[in-house]
Each structure stands twice: as structure tokens, then as C-alpha cells.
Design an enzyme around this catalytic site. Sequence first.
Site, short mmCIF file in Angstrom:
data_model
loop_
_atom_site.label_atom_id
_atom_site.label_comp_id
_atom_site.label_asym_id
_atom_site.label_seq_id
_atom_site.Cartn_x
_atom_site.Cartn_y
_atom_site.Cartn_z
CG ASN A 1 -1.67 1.25 1.47
OD1 ASN A 1 -1.74 2.10 0.60
ND2 ASN A 1 -2.25 1.39 2.66
CE LYS B 1 0.01 3.21 4.88
NZ LYS B 1 0.12 3.32 6.33
CG HIS C 1 -5.66 2.01 5.75
ND1 HIS C 1 -5.21 2.92 6.66
CD2 HIS C 1 -4.63 1.16 5.51
CE1 HIS C 1 -3.94 2.63 6.94
NE2 HIS C 1 -3.57 1.57 6.26
CB SER D 1 5.64 -1.72 11.87
OG SER D 1 5.29 -0.36 12.12
N GLY E 1 3.01 2.33 10.66
CA GLY E 1 3.99 3.39 10.43
C GLY E 1 4.80 3.77 11.66
CD GLU F 1 -2.60 5.53 7.13
OE1 GLU F 1 -2.67 5.60 5.89
OE2 GLU F 1 -1.62 5.03 7.73
CD GLU G 1 -3.25 -2.41 7.69
OE1 GLU G 1 -2.16 -2.66 7.16
OE2 GLU G 1 -3.91 -1.38 7.45
#
Length: 249
Positions: free
Chosen positions: A11, A13, A97, A212, A173, A99, A167
Amino acid sequence: MKQSVKIIVGNWKMNGTTADLGEARVLLEGLADQPVDCIVGLCPPATLISAMADVFNDSPVRVGAQDCHAKPGGAHTGSLSVAMLADAGAEMVIVGHSERRAAFGETDADVAAKACAAVAGGLMPIICVGETLEQREAGRALDVVAAQIDGSVPNAIRGVSFMVAYEPVWAIGTGHTPTLDQIAEVHVCIRQRLTALYGPQGQDVAILYGGSVNPGNAVDILAVDQVGGALVGGASLKAADFLAIIRAA
Ligand code: PGA
């Protein structure tokens, strides 16, 4: 039947312009030099889907999108429908996701609607779930994830291929990953939930771990019970790192 071939999806992003397609070409060459026994997907920004699909044309690498709109069209400025993404060359789409849940207020119902639209339009949805650090520290990780599965995986998906990505928000991240036991605990919980909801189909759904993942931890994470693959953010941007993770599978 249980999934045996691992699935590794990158991904990118909001990273990458046409200049970065070189990384996709390096990935392609690496896979051609030494073929792998796993399924590989890469989800660039929507602006690169078409060009990346050209790069991976006639290769085993599948291109995906990072989000879609639930509606087929209309007055939704800035959004992209499933048909548009498929037309550009996407074969899969990440939905829900964290985010997007956090920054755009996407609810479980929104995510379920997007997953529904994806399957209706022929894209394989990767439905993301995961707890925040606060939720984990409060001992609620399993409850939160189970509720997200119940709310984000639409009933209409029965009998259709889809994937789930676990996730943990606090692992994305950050360089921090859960322990292997923690990963196993949540994956087993997701498997139980999917099996309760969908019966034997729930056994076949690939559950990817994301957060990660890097070349150093991929072998151990991919060996965890019920982990069917990985959803890789930062480490998918560089072909060498992504290839190392793919080889770990
Ligand atoms: P990360 O992101 O690998 O950079 O932690 C994973 C993701 O958000 O899918």
C-alpha cells in the site's frame, strides 16, 4: 480447505508519481529472476493505477486501489467509483483502512457499503480492521476487532472472495508491532468470527497482518497461526524491501 499460498499486498498510500514506477519495474525484474510461490498485489495512488497496470501487464503482480466510493457515480467530487478503478486496471481495493476511518470518519457501515460495491464491480475487497492503542490498553482489542468484522463485512459478501487485514492502528507506520502471540490471538478471533458468520467460507478468507511489517520481521509474522499474508505500507515503497518481504512468504 485452508489457504496455503501467502498473499503480500503493498500500500503506497499518498506516495509516488510516475518517477517511482521504476520501483515497480525493479520489483517485476526481481520476481522474473526468481519466481515466488505467493500472490503479490500493489496498491499505488489512484493516479498511478493505470500506468502500474501497464508495467505489471502479463505478470503475476496484481494492481489495486486504496479506497473506492460506495456509489456507482454521481455528484461526489473527488471520489472514484469501483467501475473507474477497474477500468484503470485495479483488481483489488483496500476498504476501511484506519487512516480513512480516522481522517474521513468512515464508519463500519460505510466500509461495508464500499466492500459491497467492490464485489459488485468485480474488485476483491481487502477489509481493514484494527484497534487503537487506547482500546488495546483497556483490554478491548478482541471486542473492537470482532465488532468491526461484524459491522464492516457485508452480508452480501457471502460466497464471494474477499480478504481481511488486521492492522492495529498503533502499529501502522510506527515501527512497533504486536508480539507474535498478540497477532495470533487476534487472527484466531477474526477466524472464529468469520466462521461463525459465513461457515466454511470463513475458513477460506485470507487474513493479512499489517502494521510495520519489514524484511526483518516478515518471516516470523507470516509463520503465525492464521496469518495468511501481509499488508505492507512503508516497506512496499522500495522494491528491494518489498521483494525481501515477498521472499519471506
Ligand atoms: P506500515 O503501514 O507498513 O507503513 O506500518 C501498513 C498499512 O497501513 O497498511
